[in-house]
Every structure is written in C-alpha cells, then in structure tokens.
Design an enzyme around this catalytic site. Sequence first.
Site, PDB file in Angstrom:
ATOM      1  N   HIS A  41     -13.135  -2.052  -2.736  1.00 31.77           N
ATOM      2  CA  HIS A  41     -12.360  -1.566  -1.597  1.00 31.77           C
ATOM      3  C   HIS A  41     -12.845  -2.257  -0.308  1.00 31.77           C
ATOM      4  CE1 HIS A  41      -9.541   2.063  -1.322  1.00 31.77           C
ATOM      5  NE2 HIS A  41      -9.463   1.534  -0.128  1.00 31.77           N
ATOM      6  N   LYS A  73      -7.446  -0.513  -9.903  1.00 33.17           N
ATOM      7  CA  LYS A  73      -8.160  -1.192  -8.810  1.00 33.17           C
ATOM      8  C   LYS A  73      -9.412  -0.386  -8.490  1.00 33.17           C
ATOM      9  CE  LYS A  73      -7.467  -2.669  -3.991  1.00 33.17           C
ATOM     10  NZ  LYS A  73      -8.191  -1.748  -3.124  1.00 33.17           N
ATOM     11  N   TYR A 124      -2.239   5.966  -5.109  1.00 32.70           N
ATOM     12  CA  TYR A 124      -3.320   6.930  -5.322  1.00 32.70           C
ATOM     13  C   TYR A 124      -2.697   8.088  -6.096  1.00 32.70           C
ATOM     14  CZ  TYR A 124      -6.042   4.709  -1.520  1.00 32.70           C
ATOM     15  OH  TYR A 124      -6.742   3.831  -0.721  1.00 32.70           O
ATOM     16  N   THR A 142      -5.395   2.851  -7.544  1.00 30.20           N
ATOM     17  CA  THR A 142      -6.730   2.737  -6.939  1.00 30.20           C
ATOM     18  C   THR A 142      -7.576   3.908  -7.417  1.00 30.20           C
ATOM     19  OG1 THR A 142      -5.786   1.610  -5.031  1.00 30.20           O
ATOM     20  CG2 THR A 142      -7.971   2.575  -4.743  1.00 30.20           C
ATOM     21  N   SER A 161       0.837  -1.201   0.000  1.00 34.31           N
ATOM     22  CA  SER A 161       0.000   0.000   0.000  1.00 34.31           C
ATOM     23  C   SER A 161       0.868   1.246   0.000  1.00 34.31           C
ATOM     24  CB  SER A 161      -0.887   0.011   1.249  1.00 34.31           C
ATOM     25  OG  SER A 161      -1.485   1.270   1.423  1.00 34.31           O
TER      26      SER A 161
HETATM   27  C1  LIG Z   1      -7.571  -2.049   6.898  1.00 34.95           C
HETATM   28  C2  LIG Z   1      -7.674  -1.891   5.412  1.00 34.95           C
HETATM   29  C3  LIG Z   1      -6.851  -0.973   4.776  1.00 34.95           C
HETATM   30  C4  LIG Z   1      -6.910  -0.821   3.388  1.00 34.95           C
HETATM   31  N1  LIG Z   1      -6.041   0.041   2.774  1.00 34.95           N
HETATM   32  C5  LIG Z   1      -6.063   0.162   1.425  1.00 34.95           C
HETATM   33  C6  LIG Z   1      -5.135   0.990   0.751  1.00 34.95           C
HETATM   34  O1  LIG Z   1      -4.272   1.609   1.375  1.00 34.95           O
HETATM   35  N2  LIG Z   1      -5.214   1.089  -0.592  1.00 34.95           N
HETATM   36  C7  LIG Z   1      -6.158   0.404  -1.322  1.00 34.95           C
HETATM   37  O2  LIG Z   1      -6.196   0.519  -2.539  1.00 34.95           O
HETATM   38  N3  LIG Z   1      -7.028  -0.423  -0.706  1.00 34.95           N
HETATM   39  C8  LIG Z   1      -7.016  -0.562   0.627  1.00 34.95           C
HETATM   40  N4  LIG Z   1      -7.892  -1.414   1.241  1.00 34.95           N
HETATM   41  C9  LIG Z   1      -8.796  -2.265   0.425  1.00 34.95           C
HETATM   42  C10 LIG Z   1      -8.130  -3.603   0.098  1.00 34.95           C
HETATM   43  O3  LIG Z   1      -7.091  -3.435  -0.836  1.00 34.95           O
HETATM   44  C11 LIG Z   1      -9.107  -4.611  -0.528  1.00 34.95           C
HETATM   45  O4  LIG Z   1      -9.719  -4.045  -1.665  1.00 34.95           O
HETATM   46  C12 LIG Z   1     -10.194  -5.109   0.413  1.00 34.95           C
HETATM   47  O5  LIG Z   1      -9.754  -5.167   1.742  1.00 34.95           O
HETATM   48  C13 LIG Z   1     -10.639  -6.494  -0.057  1.00 34.95           C
HETATM   49  O6  LIG Z   1     -11.691  -6.969   0.696  1.00 34.95           O
HETATM   50  P1  LIG Z   1     -11.523  -7.986   1.950  1.00 34.95           P
HETATM   51  O7  LIG Z   1     -10.997  -7.160   3.070  1.00 34.95           O
HETATM   52  O8  LIG Z   1     -12.920  -8.432   2.167  1.00 34.95           O
HETATM   53  O9  LIG Z   1     -10.594  -9.093   1.543  1.00 34.95           O
HETATM   54  C14 LIG Z   1      -7.847  -1.576   2.632  1.00 34.95           C
HETATM   55  C15 LIG Z   1      -8.688  -2.482   3.294  1.00 34.95           C
HETATM   56  C16 LIG Z   1      -8.606  -2.649   4.663  1.00 34.95           C
HETATM   57  C17 LIG Z   1      -9.510  -3.660   5.312  1.00 34.95           C
END
Ligand SMILES: Cc1cc2nc3c(=O)[nH]c(=O)nc-3n(C[C@H](O)[C@H](O)[C@H](O)COP(=O)(O)O)c2cc1C
Length: 367
Positions: A253, A229, A135, A161, A104
């Site tokens: 997300h 994404k 981003y 993203t 990330s």
């Molecule tokens: C705690 C947390 C932080 C996240 N941070 C980012 C991030 O920094 N950038 C991003 O593109 N997606 C982020 N996401 C989304 C994840 O990349 C992903 O799309 C999502 O968690 C997938 O679903 P799941 O948690 O049900 O497996 C985050 C998700 C969580 C739960």
Amino acid sequence: MFCVKDFEAAAREKLDPVHADFIAGGARDEITVRANEEAFARLRLLPRVLRGRAVPGLDVTLLGGHARLPVLLSPTAFHKLVDPEGELATARAAAAAGAVMIASMASTVAVGEIADAARAAAGPGETVPLWFQLYLQPDPEITEALVRRATDAGCTALVVTVDSPVLGASERNRRNGFHDLPAGLRCENLVDLRDGEFGHVRQIAMSPEFSWEHITWLRSVTELPILLKGVLHPEDARLAVRHGVSGLLLSNHGGRQLDTVPATLEALPAIVAAVAGRIPVLLDGGVRRGTDAVKALALGARAVGIGRPVMWALAADGEKGVRRLLELLREEIEDALALCGAAGLDELTPDLVRPAWSGPLFGGAVS
Ligand SMILES: Cc1cc2nc3c(=O)[nH]c(=O)nc-3n(C[C@H](O)[C@H](O)[C@H](O)COP(=O)(O)O)c2cc1C
C-alpha cells in the site's frame, strides 16, 4: 519534466501542503515508504551485450487482456483533490498509453464515467484495460452493488485490497487535521448503493473480520477475475492460489498500512516462488524509474504499478502530465531493455539482477 521525480517537485509547488502530505505520507515512521524506493537502489543490473536483438517491444498480456505497457496505474483515491477533471483525466491518459488503470473504489468520479472517458481515448478497436479496486464491505449487498457497478462499467478485473483490516495511521494527516474530502467532492462509487436512496454517500468500512471465506463468496457472485492486492506472506500467496484467485498485486500500500513491512521488491522472490507460475504476480511500491520496472520484471513480476507518481503528474499538469509520465516510463523501460540486451519483457531473467556490493569483508574478494 524529464523524470518521475520532476513531477513530485512540481506537484509540491502546486498543491496545498496538506494534500501534498496526504499523497507523500505513509504509516507511522514511514520506514516502509522509504524502504520501497531504497530496495530498487540496492539492486544492480548486470547487462548482456552483443546479442543481436531487435528493438524491444513492451506489449504484455495481463489476465487475458492486452496492454501496451507493463506499467499499471495502481488504485489511488481522490483524484479530484489534485485536478478538477480527476479520474477522467487519468483514465484518458492511461487509455492513450495502452496502460491498465485500476480505478479506486474511493474515486471522485463514478467508475462508469471513468470507463466512458477511457473508451473515448483508447485507440480504434482497442478494449480499454480498466480494472476496479474493491474493499470488501461488511454488508454483502453493498459489496455486490459495487461489483455490479464495476461490471456494468465494463471493468475486466476486480482488485481486492486485503491489507486494510483497519485504516493505516498517517501521522502527517493527523497533524494536518486531514480526515476527509473537502466540501463538493465525494466518493462517487459510494453514492446510493441501495435502492431508493437519493444522494446518500456511504463511508468505506474496514473490518478485521474478513477471511478467505469472503473471497470464496466473492468468487461465487462474479465472473470477473479476482486479484488480491496486499499479500506479502508466501503462505497467503499459496492460499490465494487455492482460493481461485487469478493474480496477485504484491503491494504494501505504498507503506501506508503496516509500517516496517518489507519493501515489495524484497518480498517478490518468495511470492514468485510460492505461486510457482500458476498465477501472475504484479508489484507496486517505489517504482520511479524504467530500471526499477526492469528489476521487478527480471525477478518475476509480470508488470509493475505506480501510485504516487500518477497523483504527482496529475497535480502537476492534469491529463497532459499523466500522458507525459507514461511516455517517460515507456522510454526509460525501452532504453533499459536495449541496454540489458533484451528484446522483450520475457527476456528479463533473474541473472540480470544482483545485489549491490556491500564492500569487502575481511579483505576477501567478491565473485
Ligand atoms: C494518495 C494515495 C491513495 C491511495 N488510495 C488507494 C486506494 O484507494 N486503494 C488501494 O488499494 N490503494 C491505494 N493506495 C495505494 C496504491 O494503490 C499503491 O499500492 C501505492 O501507492 C504504490 O506505491 P507508490 O506510491 O510508491 O507507487 C493509495 C496510495 C496513495 C499514495
């Protein structure tokens, strides 16, 4: 730990409830958070038998690189919030399993250090599949500086993203008063992005003003393949292909941006049809079981990503926890493949999946 959900329970026990909520939570009513998992539960697998197949292998080619597991670690922010080693632990576990990690942009370890940890833990002669999530920033110089950091670190793809023109509204975080990292932790990729800065940490900026022109621009400043994404609309998938994008990570997300959007699994068939094999489609959101991965792959995804499970496993038992998580998913996918009569991922086809029976309508039979 015997399944992904065991890590969720263990993480809840260990974590400050405010941080556990930050991970679990989603936007508004969290309808999409629930929908992601429910969509997998509503599909049934229809296995083939007596096919005389070899023991299944899980190797997969992703953007020209090789991975030993069709499960990616989707980008999640702030790993040091749940483990003192943070992203270093995650990267070691991913590299040991031969799984792609998407670091990330909001990581609490700089991407260069994440890459070093992954390289040290990878098998001999293996290139570590590390991608960088980005981003776009309103100041193109800042975006370029981030791309340079990821490139210098040895990342082999950029995952942009695009579902975040504004930050998703987590009411859990608001009620808990969780707005920022605790003292001592910071987003290390955002430190000193401009020459002559010392210790300056930039905030991640989000903006509704980004357009396809910015993707074209990004294409012109990097040689790295670009994945998007957060595309959910088939028309955007077609536009992505036209703008030279190398792949899509179909994602909502984890239900953290716009609430009430479809589960990613529901959106998958239309996106797969829209790109018509020209670029790979990956999917994340709600994947908790090997059978979930198998269903998404049968419907045309090349691989699946996991977000929350990684945070839970890291919180529960650090690097060891993430290793165990990936081992469990490997076992479950191998098991599901064998039980479906498939020797490999490329033998997963849509006929192996069907909707759950919703009950007889007017007493009619269901074929
Ligand atoms: C705690 C947390 C932080 C996240 N941070 C980012 C991030 O920094 N950038 C991003 O593109 N997606 C982020 N996401 C989304 C994840 O990349 C992903 O799309 C999502 O968690 C997938 O679903 P799941 O948690 O049900 O497996 C985050 C998700 C969580 C739960």
